[in-house]
Design a protein around this motif. Structure first.
Motif, PDB file in Angstrom:
ATOM      1  N   PHE A  55       1.642  12.676 -15.503  1.00  0.00           N
ATOM      2  CA  PHE A  55       0.566  12.416 -16.464  1.00  0.00           C
ATOM      3  C   PHE A  55      -0.764  12.238 -15.747  1.00  0.00           C
ATOM      4  N   ILE A  56      -0.780  11.438 -14.690  1.00  0.00           N
ATOM      5  CA  ILE A  56      -2.035  11.167 -13.980  1.00  0.00           C
ATOM      6  C   ILE A  56      -2.599  12.439 -13.364  1.00  0.00           C
ATOM      7  N   VAL A  57      -1.743  13.240 -12.755  1.00  0.00           N
ATOM      8  CA  VAL A  57      -2.215  14.499 -12.144  1.00  0.00           C
ATOM      9  C   VAL A  57      -2.822  15.414 -13.207  1.00  0.00           C
ATOM     10  N   ALA A  58      -2.132  15.572 -14.324  1.00  0.00           N
ATOM     11  CA  ALA A  58      -2.612  16.463 -15.382  1.00  0.00           C
ATOM     12  C   ALA A  58      -3.894  15.934 -16.029  1.00  0.00           C
ATOM     13  N   ALA A  59      -3.932  14.630 -16.310  1.00  0.00           N
ATOM     14  CA  ALA A  59      -5.125  14.050 -16.942  1.00  0.00           C
ATOM     15  C   ALA A  59      -6.320  14.108 -16.005  1.00  0.00           C
ATOM     16  N   ASP A  60      -6.114  13.804 -14.734  1.00  0.00           N
ATOM     17  CA  ASP A  60      -7.215  13.873 -13.766  1.00  0.00           C
ATOM     18  C   ASP A  60      -7.802  15.279 -13.701  1.00  0.00           C
ATOM     19  N   SER A  67       0.845  -1.202   0.000  1.00  0.00           N
ATOM     20  CA  SER A  67       0.000   0.000   0.000  1.00  0.00           C
ATOM     21  C   SER A  67       0.877   1.248   0.000  1.00  0.00           C
ATOM     22  N   LEU A  68       0.398   2.270  -0.726  1.00  0.00           N
ATOM     23  CA  LEU A  68       1.188   3.489  -0.947  1.00  0.00           C
ATOM     24  C   LEU A  68       0.282   4.713  -0.908  1.00  0.00           C
ATOM     25  N   ARG A  69       0.926   5.864  -0.830  1.00  0.00           N
ATOM     26  CA  ARG A  69       0.170   7.118  -0.839  1.00  0.00           C
ATOM     27  C   ARG A  69      -0.295   7.491  -2.248  1.00  0.00           C
ATOM     28  N   ASP A  70       0.589   7.310  -3.237  1.00  0.00           N
ATOM     29  CA  ASP A  70       0.272   7.813  -4.575  1.00  0.00           C
ATOM     30  C   ASP A  70       1.212   7.201  -5.624  1.00  0.00           C
ATOM     31  N   THR A  71       1.063   7.679  -6.846  1.00  0.00           N
ATOM     32  CA  THR A  71       1.876   7.158  -7.948  1.00  0.00           C
ATOM     33  C   THR A  71       3.349   7.492  -7.772  1.00  0.00           C
ATOM     34  N   ALA A  92      -3.378   3.904  -2.914  1.00  0.00           N
ATOM     35  CA  ALA A  92      -2.834   3.222  -4.094  1.00  0.00           C
ATOM     36  C   ALA A  92      -2.136   1.958  -3.625  1.00  0.00           C
ATOM     37  N   ALA A  93      -1.892   1.057  -4.572  1.00  0.00           N
ATOM     38  CA  ALA A  93      -1.211  -0.192  -4.220  1.00  0.00           C
ATOM     39  C   ALA A  93      -0.421  -0.688  -5.413  1.00  0.00           C
ATOM     40  N   VAL A  94       0.572  -1.520  -5.141  1.00  0.00           N
ATOM     41  CA  VAL A  94       1.266  -2.236  -6.212  1.00  0.00           C
ATOM     42  C   VAL A  94       1.366  -3.707  -5.834  1.00  0.00           C
ATOM     43  N   LEU A  95       1.279  -4.531  -6.853  1.00  0.00           N
ATOM     44  CA  LEU A  95       1.531  -5.959  -6.722  1.00  0.00           C
ATOM     45  C   LEU A  95       2.914  -6.214  -7.303  1.00  0.00           C
ATOM     46  N   VAL A  96       3.825  -6.672  -6.452  1.00  0.00           N
ATOM     47  CA  VAL A  96       5.218  -6.895  -6.859  1.00  0.00           C
ATOM     48  C   VAL A  96       5.490  -8.397  -6.890  1.00  0.00           C
ATOM     49  N   ALA A 153       5.048   7.647  -5.066  1.00  0.00           N
ATOM     50  CA  ALA A 153       5.615   6.665  -4.140  1.00  0.00           C
ATOM     51  C   ALA A 153       5.826   5.329  -4.846  1.00  0.00           C
ATOM     52  N   ALA A 154       4.898   4.961  -5.723  1.00  0.00           N
ATOM     53  CA  ALA A 154       5.039   3.709  -6.480  1.00  0.00           C
ATOM     54  C   ALA A 154       6.288   3.753  -7.353  1.00  0.00           C
ATOM     55  N   LEU A 155       6.543   4.892  -7.989  1.00  0.00           N
ATOM     56  CA  LEU A 155       7.734   5.018  -8.831  1.00  0.00           C
ATOM     57  C   LEU A 155       9.011   4.943  -7.993  1.00  0.00           C
ATOM     58  N   SER A 156       8.989   5.526  -6.810  1.00  0.00           N
ATOM     59  CA  SER A 156      10.151   5.434  -5.921  1.00  0.00           C
ATOM     60  C   SER A 156      10.394   3.987  -5.494  1.00  0.00           C
ATOM     61  N   LEU A 157       9.303   3.273  -5.204  1.00  0.00           N
ATOM     62  CA  LEU A 157       9.445   1.869  -4.830  1.00  0.00           C
ATOM     63  C   LEU A 157       9.983   1.048  -6.000  1.00  0.00           C
ATOM     64  N   LEU A 158       9.502   1.328  -7.196  1.00  0.00           N
ATOM     65  CA  LEU A 158       9.984   0.631  -8.379  1.00  0.00           C
ATOM     66  C   LEU A 158      11.497   0.765  -8.506  1.00  0.00           C
ATOM     67  N   ALA A 159      11.994   1.976  -8.334  1.00  0.00           N
ATOM     68  CA  ALA A 159      13.437   2.204  -8.456  1.00  0.00           C
ATOM     69  C   ALA A 159      14.212   1.409  -7.407  1.00  0.00           C
TER      70      ALA A 159
END
Length: 475
Positions: free
Chosen positions: A359-364, A227-231, A280-284, A233-239
């Motif tokens: 992208f998500i912030v702008a599109a939303d 579980s994460l706060r936002d996208t 937000a969440a990610v499945l790793v 954070a997901a990108l930071s976790l990915l790295a």
């Protein structure tokens, strides 16, 4: 003319494999999502490459269009004929032979009509692994996967169908056949014809066979739901996970909290591993060909680092295959939940990974300004930049009103995608759904070159008309 052609086709493939009865043809004339319905003079079911070539030659002589079809699981109407009724549908499902499995060279040669799940099973039986995995893998075919350059959940490690294919066999509109079924990793003898046909949606030629890459079968997997706060954070976790785990990182699936809420509401056999739905969440998932008992420890260490850096809110690591499947069921239940929730405008976009959060912030924001109350429901393969950006109608809006505003919302999403130098189709293809958008989002020189290739391979325009390539007569 059509009656004469039908008789000729029956002589090629056998009378029982030329369907002209309306009831018999019906399953082949509508896409599985119910968006498109067409008509056809006949549905022809060849049993081999030679028959495909003969059918194409006969249709070209008669001036009849051909719409190739595999498992009919297209997400964009790419395998559905138009309503005119003069085309034939060329169904390749009888071409379902696995021609060869080579566990030493790590290759498999198959007919185009082999179902993806059958390829996975044949690889497993040989102690090998074919990594393409899709929701429709029990019915989609290899030819369709190639025609749309399918991706799926393991692209991050293994790549799309283009990367998973070594050679092709293709039948052309004039009845000739190119035998490019080479199991070579290196072939530096000029243009890569293979790459022209992967992703061409049957507009240049009909793929009849393929040499696929196989891999060592993973013997260990480690799966976590985070579980994460936002996208961001997901990108930071990915790295962080990439840095610590390298190529062991197989899947990194992003799901918004609103998306999880829908899954919990509509899908009965799911359970969230947290006490409340996160923002937000990610499945790793990690995998390794060794029986690596330390794989789970490696994933746990990555998540501990991320927690200490306040990147993640919580995490659950699967304690066995059953719990791992329950995590994946949350991801796999999204499509079902969306259908049950109601009308949605669906978008399959890709943007550079580093720009995903912006992208998500702008599109939303743009969507909210244009249509207050419309609900963005997002999920996707974050590790390779592919986002399924879906927009559900506002709860107080009827379907007709939403249908009227949906094209405006699609233009907003696609314009924002283009601003990020992204793509309006990441893995579902163009088909009929997005063909009108190609002129807006492809550079004129790209369209000019694509149409020039079409003229070389299919000069009379009989292969899958109305798909992928826009009508350039007014441009």
């Amino acid at each position: 003319m059509v009656t004469t052609l039908v008789a000729r086709l029956a002589a090629i493939v056998g009378e029982k494999n030329v369907l002209v009865d309306e009831a018999a043809k019906a399953p082949f004339l509508q896409d599985w999502l119910g968006k498109y319905r067409g008509a056809a003079a006949a549905v022809v079911r060849p049993g081999g490459t030679d028959e495909v070539a003969s059918v194409l030659a006969a249709c070209r002589e008669a001036g009849i269009s051909v719409v190739p079809q595999g498992g009919n699981t297209s997400m964009s109407g790419g395998a559905t004929p138009d309503p005119a009724g003069r085309a034939i549908v060329l169904s390749l499902t009888r071409m379902n032979r696995i021609r060869d499995v080579d566990p030493v060279g790590n290759t498999m040669t198959v007919d185009a009509g082999v179902v993806l799940a059958a390829v996975q099973e044949a690889a497993k039986a040989a102690g090998r692994f074919f990594p393409l995995s899709l929701g429709a893998e029990g019915s989609c075919t290899i030819g369709g996967n190639l025609a749309t350059n399918a991706g799926g959940v393991a692209v991050l490690r293994y790549g799309t169908m283009r990367e998973l294919t070594l050679g092709l066999e293709v039948a052309f509109a004039d009845g000739r056949v190119w035998d490019g079924l080479k199991a070579l990793r290196k072939d530096n003898t000029g243009y890569s014809l293979r790459d022209l046909f992967v992703g061409s949606e049957g507009t240049l030629g009909i793929i009849t066979g393929a040499v696929l890459k196989l891999f060592p079968e993973p013997k260990a997997r480690a799966t976590a739901f985070v579980s994460l706060r936002d996208t961001s954070a997901a990108l930071s976790l990915l790295a962080r996970v990439r840095e610590r785990c390298g190529d062991r990182l197989t899947a990194f699936e992003f799901i918004t909290g609103d998306c999880l809420t829908l899954v919990l509401r509509h899908v009965g056999d799911v359970r969230l591993p947290f006490t409340q739905v996160p923002p937000a969440a990610v499945l790793v998932e990690l995998s390794d060909s060794d029986d690596d008992s330390a794989l789970g420890a490696r994933l746990e260490a990555s998540l501990v680092d991320a927690a200490e850096a306040e990147i993640i809110l919580d995490a659950a690591i699967a304690q066995g295959a059953t719990q791992a499947r329950s995590f994946w069921r949350l991801r796999e239940g999204i499509s079902e939940a969306l259908v049950r929730e109601g009308r949605a405008a669906k978008h399959d976009v890709s943007v550079p990974v580093a720009q995903m959060a912006d992208f998500i912030v702008a599109a939303d924001a743009a969507v909210a300004a244009a249509a207050p109350g419309v609900r963005p429901i997002m999920f996707g393969h974050l590790g390779d930049g592919n986002l399924h950006y879906n927009l559900l109608k506002a709860e107080n809006t009827n379907d007709a009103d939403f249908a009227a505003v949906a094209p405006v919302l699609t233009r907003i999403v696609h314009d924002e995608t283009a601003r990020c130098r992204g793509s309006i189709s990441a893995e579902h293809g163009i088909g009929q759904l997005r063909v009108a958008d190609m002129s807006r989002y492809k550079a004129p020189i790209e369209l000019e070159l694509m149409n020039a290739l079409k003229a070389v391979f299919d000069p009379t325009g009989l292969l899958n008309p109305g798909k992928l390539l826009p009508d350039m007569s007014n441009h």
